[in-house]
Design a protein around this motif. Structure first.
Motif, PDB file in Angstrom:
ATOM      1  N   MET A  80       0.828  -1.207   0.000  1.00 32.18           N
ATOM      2  CA  MET A  80       0.000   0.000   0.000  1.00 32.18           C
ATOM      3  C   MET A  80       0.863   1.260   0.000  1.00 32.18           C
ATOM      4  N   PHE A  81       1.961   1.229   0.797  1.00 33.16           N
ATOM      5  CA  PHE A  81       2.849   2.383   0.839  1.00 33.16           C
ATOM      6  C   PHE A  81       3.481   2.631  -0.519  1.00 33.16           C
ATOM      7  N   MET A  82       3.820   1.542  -1.236  1.00 29.49           N
ATOM      8  CA  MET A  82       4.401   1.701  -2.567  1.00 29.49           C
ATOM      9  C   MET A  82       3.391   2.308  -3.522  1.00 29.49           C
ATOM     10  N   ASP A  83       2.130   1.944  -3.365  1.00 29.18           N
ATOM     11  CA  ASP A  83       1.101   2.528  -4.225  1.00 29.18           C
ATOM     12  C   ASP A  83       0.980   4.028  -3.987  1.00 29.18           C
ATOM     13  N   ILE A  84       1.042   4.442  -2.721  1.00 28.08           N
ATOM     14  CA  ILE A  84       0.979   5.864  -2.417  1.00 28.08           C
ATOM     15  C   ILE A  84       2.183   6.594  -3.011  1.00 28.08           C
ATOM     16  N   ARG A  85       3.376   5.982  -2.900  1.00 32.66           N
ATOM     17  CA  ARG A  85       4.564   6.605  -3.461  1.00 32.66           C
ATOM     18  C   ARG A  85       4.446   6.757  -4.966  1.00 32.66           C
ATOM     19  N   GLN A  86       3.968   5.727  -5.626  1.00 36.47           N
ATOM     20  CA  GLN A  86       3.804   5.819  -7.080  1.00 36.47           C
ATOM     21  C   GLN A  86       2.765   6.870  -7.451  1.00 36.47           C
ATOM     22  N   TRP A  87       1.714   6.964  -6.646  1.00 37.82           N
ATOM     23  CA  TRP A  87       0.690   7.975  -6.934  1.00 37.82           C
ATOM     24  C   TRP A  87       1.261   9.376  -6.781  1.00 37.82           C
ATOM     25  N   LEU A  88       2.113   9.570  -5.743  1.00 32.21           N
ATOM     26  CA  LEU A  88       2.738  10.871  -5.546  1.00 32.21           C
ATOM     27  C   LEU A  88       3.668  11.213  -6.703  1.00 32.21           C
ATOM     28  N   LYS A  89       4.378  10.224  -7.172  1.00 29.55           N
ATOM     29  CA  LYS A  89       5.293  10.474  -8.290  1.00 29.55           C
ATOM     30  C   LYS A  89       4.532  10.905  -9.540  1.00 29.55           C
ATOM     31  N   ARG A  90       3.375  10.293  -9.756  1.00 30.13           N
ATOM     32  CA  ARG A  90       2.600  10.641 -10.949  1.00 30.13           C
ATOM     33  C   ARG A  90       1.869  11.964 -10.799  1.00 30.13           C
ATOM     34  N   LYS A  91       1.287  12.205  -9.606  1.00 28.80           N
ATOM     35  CA  LYS A  91       0.434  13.371  -9.428  1.00 28.80           C
ATOM     36  C   LYS A  91       1.192  14.610  -8.975  1.00 28.80           C
ATOM     37  N   ILE A  92       2.302  14.438  -8.235  1.00 30.86           N
ATOM     38  CA  ILE A  92       3.011  15.585  -7.675  1.00 30.86           C
ATOM     39  C   ILE A  92       4.477  15.509  -8.098  1.00 30.86           C
ATOM     40  N   PRO A  93       4.791  15.876  -9.271  1.00 32.33           N
ATOM     41  CA  PRO A  93       6.202  15.862  -9.700  1.00 32.33           C
ATOM     42  C   PRO A  93       7.009  16.932  -8.988  1.00 32.33           C
ATOM     43  N   ARG A  94       8.293  16.679  -8.800  1.00 38.12           N
ATOM     44  CA  ARG A  94       9.171  17.649  -8.147  1.00 38.12           C
ATOM     45  C   ARG A  94       9.428  18.837  -9.057  1.00 38.12           C
ATOM     46  N   VAL A  95       9.569  20.004  -8.441  1.00 40.03           N
ATOM     47  CA  VAL A  95       9.904  21.193  -9.200  1.00 40.03           C
ATOM     48  C   VAL A  95      11.373  21.121  -9.609  1.00 40.03           C
ATOM     49  N   PRO A  96      11.773  21.855 -10.614  1.00 43.60           N
ATOM     50  CA  PRO A  96      13.193  21.857 -11.012  1.00 43.60           C
ATOM     51  C   PRO A  96      14.090  22.305  -9.866  1.00 43.60           C
ATOM     52  N   PRO A  97      15.335  21.827  -9.835  1.00 40.95           N
ATOM     53  CA  PRO A  97      16.246  22.181  -8.721  1.00 40.95           C
ATOM     54  C   PRO A  97      16.471  23.673  -8.567  1.00 40.95           C
ATOM     55  N   ASP A  98      16.551  24.412  -9.682  1.00 41.64           N
ATOM     56  CA  ASP A  98      16.811  25.843  -9.555  1.00 41.64           C
ATOM     57  C   ASP A  98      15.649  26.577  -8.878  1.00 41.64           C
ATOM     58  N   ILE A  99      14.424  26.148  -9.132  1.00 45.92           N
ATOM     59  CA  ILE A  99      13.269  26.778  -8.487  1.00 45.92           C
ATOM     60  C   ILE A  99      13.248  26.457  -6.993  1.00 45.92           C
ATOM     61  N   ARG A 100      13.567  25.203  -6.644  1.00 45.93           N
ATOM     62  CA  ARG A 100      13.592  24.842  -5.232  1.00 45.93           C
ATOM     63  C   ARG A 100      14.702  25.589  -4.496  1.00 45.93           C
ATOM     64  N   GLU A 101      15.862  25.708  -5.109  1.00 47.26           N
ATOM     65  CA  GLU A 101      16.970  26.441  -4.487  1.00 47.26           C
ATOM     66  C   GLU A 101      16.643  27.919  -4.334  1.00 47.26           C
ATOM     67  N   LYS A 102      15.911  28.472  -5.281  1.00 46.16           N
ATOM     68  CA  LYS A 102      15.507  29.866  -5.168  1.00 46.16           C
ATOM     69  C   LYS A 102      14.591  30.071  -3.965  1.00 46.16           C
ATOM     70  N   LEU A 103      13.641  29.156  -3.760  1.00 45.19           N
ATOM     71  CA  LEU A 103      12.753  29.256  -2.599  1.00 45.19           C
ATOM     72  C   LEU A 103      13.531  29.077  -1.305  1.00 45.19           C
ATOM     73  N   GLN A 104      14.488  28.155  -1.297  1.00 48.27           N
ATOM     74  CA  GLN A 104      15.302  27.966  -0.102  1.00 48.27           C
ATOM     75  C   GLN A 104      16.071  29.235   0.263  1.00 48.27           C
ATOM     76  N   GLN A 105      16.636  29.901  -0.727  1.00 52.57           N
ATOM     77  CA  GLN A 105      17.384  31.115  -0.461  1.00 52.57           C
ATOM     78  C   GLN A 105      16.478  32.234   0.046  1.00 52.57           C
ATOM     79  N   GLU A 106      15.278  32.328  -0.521  1.00 55.51           N
ATOM     80  CA  GLU A 106      14.338  33.350  -0.062  1.00 55.51           C
ATOM     81  C   GLU A 106      13.937  33.112   1.394  1.00 55.51           C
ATOM     82  N   LEU A 107      13.642  31.867   1.727  1.00 55.53           N
ATOM     83  CA  LEU A 107      13.259  31.559   3.099  1.00 55.53           C
ATOM     84  C   LEU A 107      14.438  31.726   4.058  1.00 55.53           C
TER      85      LEU A 107
END
Length: 376
Positions: free
Chosen positions: A1-28
């Motif tokens: 069941m946990f693997m199904d949730i992980r796969q669902w997250l991968k399909r529905k919630i893709p990670r943002v590009p690294p540069d966008i995440r790093e920009k948010l980290q620097q702002e915070l």
């Protein structure tokens, strides 16, 4: 069941590009810095909020929240825990701890200077000493707004900051005010509210950052999320008890008001009910009885007697099955109507008015010739 949730997250919630995440980290990271601006805004907003609490003015308290910066390190803490950024977590925690201690010290000094006794605390202070599940819901919603406003540039970040500050700064000020009067029960209740808001806001920010795609890996995401869920869950039990007590108290007061108005002559006919409040013990497990304060206006010709109060108290005890102390606060009612039978007049108001004296007409002398002419 946990693997199904992980796969669902991968399909529905893709990670943002690294540069966008790093920009948010620097702002915070920049927002979470402990700088002069943060300290000045914290001290100023705490001073204004403390005065608003002492004056029992909601408008002043809300005005203070417009400049409170306590939301800034919380969002940095949320993203730092989510992405294992130790520097961001460290700076956010230091800023948050110093802001917390500063607020408590400033409010304690202000509360000690004014010396408002615990018995005179208004509803704005007392309302923040008994947290419940509703407060946790407000904190979660406020944190979600703050996190969403950060990743969506179209929303006003200042508006979200106000929502966060309303949930954080007033409880801290109440802690300082209560400690200045050596009221540990009230201070502990307000600090529990602060912790509830802090954990609820951080947890909802983490969830928003996850659904926004600002995470590194699924294992770290699950650890951060489960950790904050566990810490928040620890507070759910006392909050649930407090919420249950609040609902029970509201029902209790409603039943009392109905009994007084519909089942008693003392309140229903002999006097007019003005207000009803119940002073509950600070802790639910306390052996102290609640005190019911009934404010009425009575007729001068038919005053309320101690025997009547005793009978009313016994009636409520039999109906509700709970011990308490009943206190009537009585103010006399005097009826005044206009006097239509004897309208007021000037003599009645100022006394009788004497007519002005009348001078006699001057007497005229009649000569004898005139009399002689008349006779002729």
């Amino acid at each position: 069941m946990f693997m199904d949730i992980r796969q669902w997250l991968k399909r529905k919630i893709p990670r943002v590009p690294p540069d966008i995440r790093e920009k948010l980290q620097q702002e915070l990271l920049d927002e979470a810095e402990l700088d002069t601006e943060f300290l000045v805004l914290t001290i100023t907003s705490c001073f204004i909020a403390t005065l608003g609490l002492l004056m029992n003015s909601a408008a002043v308290i809300i005005g203070a929240m417009l400049i409170a910066p306590l939301m800034l390190p919380l969002r940095g803490l949320a993203l730092g825990m989510l992405d294992t950024d130790r520097l961001l977590v460290k700076i956010s925690l230091i800023t948050l701890i110093i802001g917390t201690m500063t607020s408590m010290i400033i409010s304690g000094l202000v509360g000690g200077f004014f010396g408002l006794p615990e018995a005179s605390f208004g509803s704005e202070i007392l309302g923040r000493t008994q947290p419940n599940l509703a407060d946790l819901g407000v904190a979660v919603a406020a944190g979600a707004i703050s996190g969403f406003a950060k990743i969506r540039r179209k929303l006003s970040d200042a508006l979200a900051g106000t929502a966060i500050s309303v949930a954080l700064m007033p409880p801290l000020c109440v802690v300082g005010i209560a400690l200045s009067q050596q009221s540990l029960p009230l201070a502990s209740g307000a600090f529990l509210l602060y912790l509830t808001n802090l954990l609820g806001i951080t947890l909802s920010c983490i969830i928003i950052f996850i659904f926004g795609g600002y995470y590194l890996n699924y294992s770290q995401t699950s650890q951060a999320l489960s950790g904050f869920v566990a810490m928040t869950g620890i507070l759910v039990f006392p909050l649930f008890i407090s919420f249950g007590n609040l609902v029970r108290q509201e029902r209790f007061e409603g039943k009392i008001k109905t009994l007084l108005q519909n089942r008693t002559v003392t309140v229903g006919q002999q006097s007019e009910l003005v207000g009803l409040t119940v002073q509950w013990p600070t802790f639910p497990w306390s052996k102290e009885y609640p005190i019911i304060l009934v404010t009425v206006q009575e007729n001068v010709k038919n005053p309320i007697t101690p025997t009547q109060v005793s009978l009313v108290e016994q009636l409520i005890k039999n109906e509700l099955g709970q011990k308490f102390k009943l206190v009537f606060r009585v103010s006399q009612l005097r009826e005044v109507v206009a006097d239509y039978e004897r309208p007021l007049s000037t003599p009645q108001l100022f006394g009788p008015v004497s007519p002005p004296p009348v001078s006699p007409l001057p007497r005229q002398d009649i000569s004898p010739s005139v009399w002689s002419e008349d006779k002729e």
